[in-house]
Each structure stands twice: as C-alpha cells, then as structure tokens.
Design a protein around this motif. Sequence first.
Motif, PDB file in Angstrom:
ATOM      1  N   SER A  50       3.298  -8.468 -62.972  1.00 58.83           N
ATOM      2  CA  SER A  50       4.142  -9.234 -63.883  1.00 58.83           C
ATOM      3  C   SER A  50       4.808 -10.411 -63.174  1.00 58.83           C
ATOM      4  N   LEU A  51       4.988 -10.308 -61.865  1.00 58.45           N
ATOM      5  CA  LEU A  51       5.572 -11.427 -61.115  1.00 58.45           C
ATOM      6  C   LEU A  51       4.482 -12.372 -60.615  1.00 58.45           C
ATOM      7  N   GLU A  52       3.224 -11.983 -60.892  1.00 62.59           N
ATOM      8  CA  GLU A  52       2.060 -12.768 -60.488  1.00 62.59           C
ATOM      9  C   GLU A  52       1.983 -12.987 -58.978  1.00 62.59           C
ATOM     10  N   ILE A  53       2.212 -11.902 -58.237  1.00 61.68           N
ATOM     11  CA  ILE A  53       2.043 -11.930 -56.779  1.00 61.68           C
ATOM     12  C   ILE A  53       0.765 -11.153 -56.475  1.00 61.68           C
ATOM     13  N   PRO A  54      -0.280 -11.801 -55.929  1.00 64.43           N
ATOM     14  CA  PRO A  54      -1.506 -11.070 -55.607  1.00 64.43           C
ATOM     15  C   PRO A  54      -1.218  -9.921 -54.639  1.00 64.43           C
ATOM     16  N   ALA A  55      -1.874  -8.780 -54.870  1.00 64.52           N
ATOM     17  CA  ALA A  55      -1.593  -7.625 -54.014  1.00 64.52           C
ATOM     18  C   ALA A  55      -2.780  -6.688 -53.893  1.00 64.52           C
ATOM     19  N   VAL A  56      -2.857  -6.074 -52.715  1.00 63.64           N
ATOM     20  CA  VAL A  56      -3.826  -5.003 -52.464  1.00 63.64           C
ATOM     21  C   VAL A  56      -3.010  -3.805 -51.993  1.00 63.64           C
ATOM     22  N   VAL A  57      -3.227  -2.645 -52.604  1.00 64.71           N
ATOM     23  CA  VAL A  57      -2.458  -1.471 -52.192  1.00 64.71           C
ATOM     24  C   VAL A  57      -3.420  -0.379 -51.713  1.00 64.71           C
ATOM     25  N   GLY A  58      -2.859   0.718 -51.239  1.00 67.37           N
ATOM     26  CA  GLY A  58      -3.684   1.860 -50.834  1.00 67.37           C
ATOM     27  C   GLY A  58      -4.661   1.532 -49.718  1.00 67.37           C
ATOM     28  N   LEU A  59      -4.311   0.585 -48.858  1.00 67.67           N
ATOM     29  CA  LEU A  59      -5.210   0.256 -47.740  1.00 67.67           C
ATOM     30  C   LEU A  59      -4.755   1.052 -46.509  1.00 67.67           C
ATOM     31  N   ASP A  60      -5.500   2.119 -46.231  1.00 67.81           N
ATOM     32  CA  ASP A  60      -5.114   3.041 -45.152  1.00 67.81           C
ATOM     33  C   ASP A  60      -4.896   2.328 -43.823  1.00 67.81           C
ATOM     34  N   ASN A  61      -3.832   2.709 -43.165  1.00 68.78           N
ATOM     35  CA  ASN A  61      -3.539   2.187 -41.825  1.00 68.78           C
ATOM     36  C   ASN A  61      -3.417   0.669 -41.729  1.00 68.78           C
ATOM     37  N   ALA A  62      -3.106   0.009 -42.812  1.00 72.15           N
ATOM     38  CA  ALA A  62      -3.029  -1.461 -42.794  1.00 72.15           C
ATOM     39  C   ALA A  62      -2.087  -1.958 -41.699  1.00 72.15           C
ATOM     40  N   THR A  63      -0.951  -1.303 -41.547  1.00 68.94           N
ATOM     41  CA  THR A  63       0.010  -1.820 -40.561  1.00 68.94           C
ATOM     42  C   THR A  63      -0.483  -1.634 -39.125  1.00 68.94           C
ATOM     43  N   ARG A  64      -1.453  -0.708 -38.947  1.00 68.73           N
ATOM     44  CA  ARG A  64      -1.985  -0.535 -37.602  1.00 68.73           C
ATOM     45  C   ARG A  64      -3.215  -1.410 -37.375  1.00 68.73           C
ATOM     46  N   GLN A  65      -3.954  -1.665 -38.450  1.00 70.32           N
ATOM     47  CA  GLN A  65      -5.189  -2.447 -38.289  1.00 70.32           C
ATOM     48  C   GLN A  65      -4.948  -3.948 -38.277  1.00 70.32           C
ATOM     49  N   ILE A  66      -3.829  -4.360 -38.869  1.00 68.80           N
ATOM     50  CA  ILE A  66      -3.564  -5.803 -38.949  1.00 68.80           C
ATOM     51  C   ILE A  66      -2.394  -6.154 -38.020  1.00 68.80           C
ATOM     52  N   ALA A  67      -2.637  -7.073 -37.115  1.00 73.13           N
ATOM     53  CA  ALA A  67      -1.573  -7.454 -36.183  1.00 73.13           C
ATOM     54  C   ALA A  67      -0.746  -8.597 -36.785  1.00 73.13           C
ATOM     55  N   ASN A  68       0.513  -8.644 -36.375  1.00 76.49           N
ATOM     56  CA  ASN A  68       1.391  -9.714 -36.840  1.00 76.49           C
ATOM     57  C   ASN A  68       0.759 -11.066 -36.532  1.00 76.49           C
ATOM     58  N   GLY A  69       0.793 -11.995 -37.467  1.00 77.36           N
ATOM     59  CA  GLY A  69       0.285 -13.332 -37.206  1.00 77.36           C
ATOM     60  C   GLY A  69      -1.206 -13.508 -37.472  1.00 77.36           C
ATOM     61  N   THR A  70      -1.915 -12.424 -37.799  1.00 74.91           N
ATOM     62  CA  THR A  70      -3.360 -12.537 -38.092  1.00 74.91           C
ATOM     63  C   THR A  70      -3.563 -13.435 -39.318  1.00 74.91           C
ATOM     64  N   ASN A  71      -4.609 -14.265 -39.271  1.00 74.74           N
ATOM     65  CA  ASN A  71      -4.944 -15.039 -40.470  1.00 74.74           C
ATOM     66  C   ASN A  71      -5.631 -14.105 -41.461  1.00 74.74           C
ATOM     67  N   LEU A  72      -5.193 -14.176 -42.706  1.00 76.65           N
ATOM     68  CA  LEU A  72      -5.729 -13.244 -43.699  1.00 76.65           C
ATOM     69  C   LEU A  72      -6.184 -13.960 -44.958  1.00 76.65           C
ATOM     70  N   ILE A  73      -7.217 -13.377 -45.568  1.00 74.03           N
ATOM     71  CA  ILE A  73      -7.503 -13.719 -46.966  1.00 74.03           C
ATOM     72  C   ILE A  73      -7.204 -12.440 -47.726  1.00 74.03           C
TER      73      ILE A  73
END
Length: 594
Positions: free
Chosen positions: A203-226
């Motif tokens: 409803s706020l129109e913010i794109p989001a992906v949820v339920g991505l296991d271990n996201a905080t461990r697999q993605i490092a701060n500052g990584t370029n993302l799509i």
Amino acid sequence: MTPANLILRGIPASPGIVIGRARVISDTGEVQNSFRLVYTEEERLAELERFRLAVEQAEEDLLRVKEEVSQEFPEHVHLFELQLMILKDQMFHKDTLRLIKENNLNAEWALYQSFEKVKNLFSRIQDPYIRGRVQDVDAVYRRLLGNLSGWAPQRYLSSSEPIIIVARDLSPAETTQMASSRVLGFVTERGTKTSHTAILAQSLEIPAVVGLDNATRQIANGTNLILDGLTGRVVLEPGDRLLTTYQTRKQEFETFKSEVGRSSELPAITLDQFATQVLANLELPEEVQLALKYGADGVGLYRTEFIYLRQRQLPTEEELFEDYRRVVVAMQPKPVTIRTLDLGGDKFLSHLEYAPEMNPALGLRAIRFCLREQGIFRTQLKAILRASAYGRVRVMFPLISSVREVWEGRELLQSVQEELTKEGHPFDPQLPVGVMIEVPAAVTLAPLLAREADFFSIGTNDLIQYALAIDRGNKQVADMYQPLHPAVLRMITLAVEAARQAGIPIAMCGEMAGDYLYVPILLGLGLNELSMNAMAIPVIKHVIRRLTLREVREMTLQVLEMPTVEEINDFVFGQMQQRFPEIYRFGSALVGTS
Ligand code: PEP
Ligand code: MG
C-alpha cells in the motif's frame, strides 16, 4: 567478496524493481540478549524497574511515531495503536512482570518466555490474517529487547543516500517510516505475502522481497543490489548486462503500472457496454482510504471480526457504531456491505469460554455463533442499523446453510429496529439483507434462500473449501484448492441462476473475485459485482474494460463443457496469456495470484 551476479530468491511481497546499495540491519536483539539469569531478591526490584523503563521508552517512541505517521498515512495509524495495546497486554506485559517477580528472572529472559508463549498461541490459529499478527507482537518484543539492551532499532532511518534495507524482519511501524525516508525497498528473512509488513509495503508502494533465508548473512553492507519485488529475486553485484535487462524491465513495469493505475478511476465497463461494479473488501475501517485510492465502487465485504479480536472486552454498541459510521461516511454515496460477525472456528475470543472443537471449520461459527449468542449479535445489528442512517448500508449473514437461519436473523433485525425506534435512533428501514453463499447447502437451497434475501454474495474462500473438502489453510492440500474446478463453477452457475430467477443481485467477495485470471469466467457466468482486496481493483478494471461480454460468454460455455480442472486451467490461463501478455508478465505480483 561477493561474486558478481549472484541471485538469491525470496517471496515477492510488493511489486516493483529498485537498484541500490544494501544497508544491512543486523539486530543482535533476540539471540544474544535472551539468556537466563536468576537474581537475588534485591536485584529483582532493579530488574522490574529496568523493564518498566523499557516499556515506558517503547510507549513514548510508539506514540511519537504514531503522531508522525498520522500526518502522512492516517490509514496506518492503527498499527501503532495495535502495538501500544500489545505493549500493555495481559499475556505479554503482565506475564513478563509475573515471571520477573515470581522467579527472580532477568527481564530479557522473562520477556522471551512470555513472547514464546504468545507466539505458540498464534501459531495454532488457522486464519492467516490473524496468525500474521504475531508479527506485531514480535515487533513489540524486539523493541522492548532493544530498549533493554540499548540497541537502537531505527538508526537506518537517518540515511541520506538511497538504500535497500536488508533485515531479519521489519515491523509494520518501521515499514511505514520508510515511506518518508530515502529507502528504495527492502529484503527480509522473515515474512510471507500476507504478513502485515508485506501488505503495508504494497500500500505504500515500496518494492519488497520477504522470506529470503539468511539474507542478513548472505548480503554484506554496501553490496550493489537489484531488488525485484515482482519475482522475489535479489541480484548481488549485478554486471552491466543484468543491469541493463533490469533497467528495461523496470521501465516496462512502470509504464504498465501507470496504465493500469489509470483504469482505477474509470468505470468497469466491457467494450460492449456491459456495466459491472468493482468493490473493495475491508478488514479494518482504516482501509477505507485504500478503497477510495484504488477507485472502489463501494465496499462489497466489510469483515467485522477484527474489532472483537483486537481488544479484550466485547466492543460496545457505541464503539461499533462509530467504527461502521466512519466507513459509511467515507464511502458516501457508494454502498457499504457489512458482514455480520464471522467469529468462531479458529477466530474465538479468548474471553468467551467455549470448549475447543475437533473441526472448527464445521463448528459453532459465523451465523450459528451469532444465533446462539444473541446478546452479542443484537449489539452488532443495532450498530449496523444506526450506521445505516449515514449512507448506503447493506448487511449480510455469513455461512448460511438453512432458510431458518435467515428467518431468525431477520427476526432479530426486526426486533432491534423496534428497539431503536423506541430509543429514537434513526436508521434505514429498507436496509437490504444479504445471504452469503459459502456452503454447498446454500447452493442447493439457493432458489428458496433467494425468496428471503435482498441479495446474494458468494464467498468462494469457504465455498471452495466446503465443496471440495479442502481445508483453506492447509498447505498440504493447497494445490487442490482450485477455483476453476468444474464443481465450483457449477455451484456458481446454480446460485447465479437462482438469483436471476428471483430478480435479486448477486455478487462475489471471495479471493477468486480479485484474481484477473478468473474475470472472464466470472462475467461469463453472469456475475457483475466483484469485491476484492482494494489493491487488485485497478488490474481487474483494466481487464474488464478490454473484454466483451460476447467473448466471455463464449469462453464460459466452452469451459462448462470441460470435465477436469486441469483442462479448464490450461484453457483459461492460455487465453489470458494471449489476451493480456502485459498482465501475465507483471500482474501476478500486482494481484497476488500464484
Ligand atoms: C469467503 O469465504 O469467501 C469470504 C469472503 O469470507 P471469509 O474469507 O472471511 O471467510
Ligand atoms: Mg467465508
């Protein structure tokens, strides 16, 4: 070093594509702070004080955020009210205090214990919406834990560069705050498509992906993302080729979205001038803003359970009246269909004593419960009638399986009208009374029920479950929950025919009505009033405006000849892919189909 073009997959929760740098929120809260300590008598007092301060701080913060949000997104203020309530809730707050007092435990451990208890309780609830509210309890838990440990949960909000948040979980409150900051989108480890955070992000129109296991461990701060909220994909360190592909897709999606968005204010009329009504389903009064935003022709289903479930005492007539009146006035002059209480089954009130049932879906639910608990029912009917003086109200009874139930409901309505007249309250004496068709018995009785009702509304969520004997909340049989099953289509045909013969309108308000894939068949079966999740409205209108009644009738005639759901699905999905390739690419994410 993250390898280039690494693709992770989560659940698409809110459509849209964004490209930016990751900001990882590694909350240390739960794991590191939930250790068990046993204190001495004296230390216990200090611990109680520490917990009191944490609660006080949380209350202050929530009130402040609520105030900020109320300016920009008044429709989401209830989230903060809900969290404020949880903060002081008996099971949560009082239980934690009790554990500290009785067992001399540290506040973190006591809090963890009571949180686990509440979480357990929620996990046994079948209704996905209510089960999903555990997220709000979790948010309060994390906030309190954060306060106890001095961890600041909202630090990312001060970011001045556009970022994509990667977190274990985000509370609805945090999500709402994002809308006014420079957050492009978010990825979380927890959550489902129907979790509050996901609904909010949409409803706020913010794109989001949820339920991505271990996201905080697999993605490092500052990584370029799509972040692709349409498919649930997250690309880490994308190379030039992928970047170009996604930039094009992003552009195409935005063009599509604005084209579909334009349909929301236009009438839902077919190319050969067949007029239909596209209405919104509401669960909370605040959602009326979304219904208006997405161009609803009215409210086709106002589920009224939530006010009963979100407080400990039964709501008073005055509270209910205010709640309904708010929606009715906001929608004026469009109609608002208020469904009477569908409590029971898995949606029981903790403060009413009822024995647990073996088969709650087949138990004391909805109209059966209301006819048993007439005091509760009368209060609700009075409030609905009083609200009817402020706009166009219709009332409908859920889970009707006999003519007698309609008689009894109408008798109560009549007697409540007499009471209101005596009390001097105005109401609409012609208030239309509808019957929900959601039990096979109601389908077979439809010609008789049509004599007693001013309108029908088909609740396919339940009708499919009872017709096919498929528990609507059971993942094991989810693939057998088939809206286009020939048995379901034949039932709809019978109900539509009975309504037509009796000259009463018939609507559909189950999830089936909000899925664009089914639109031609529903119109072809003779339905011209569809009610759905407000966010699905633009796509549904877009489809209706590109079809002719002639072609959908032809399609439906063919479908009704087909003996298996597989054949029907192949045919319908194939036709829709051909007719609407642009929606086929993007629409599923917009309307929440599979
Ligand atoms: C239905 O059963 O289709 C319906 C609309 O009611 P609920 O989902 O609230 O049971
Ligand atoms: Mg139902």
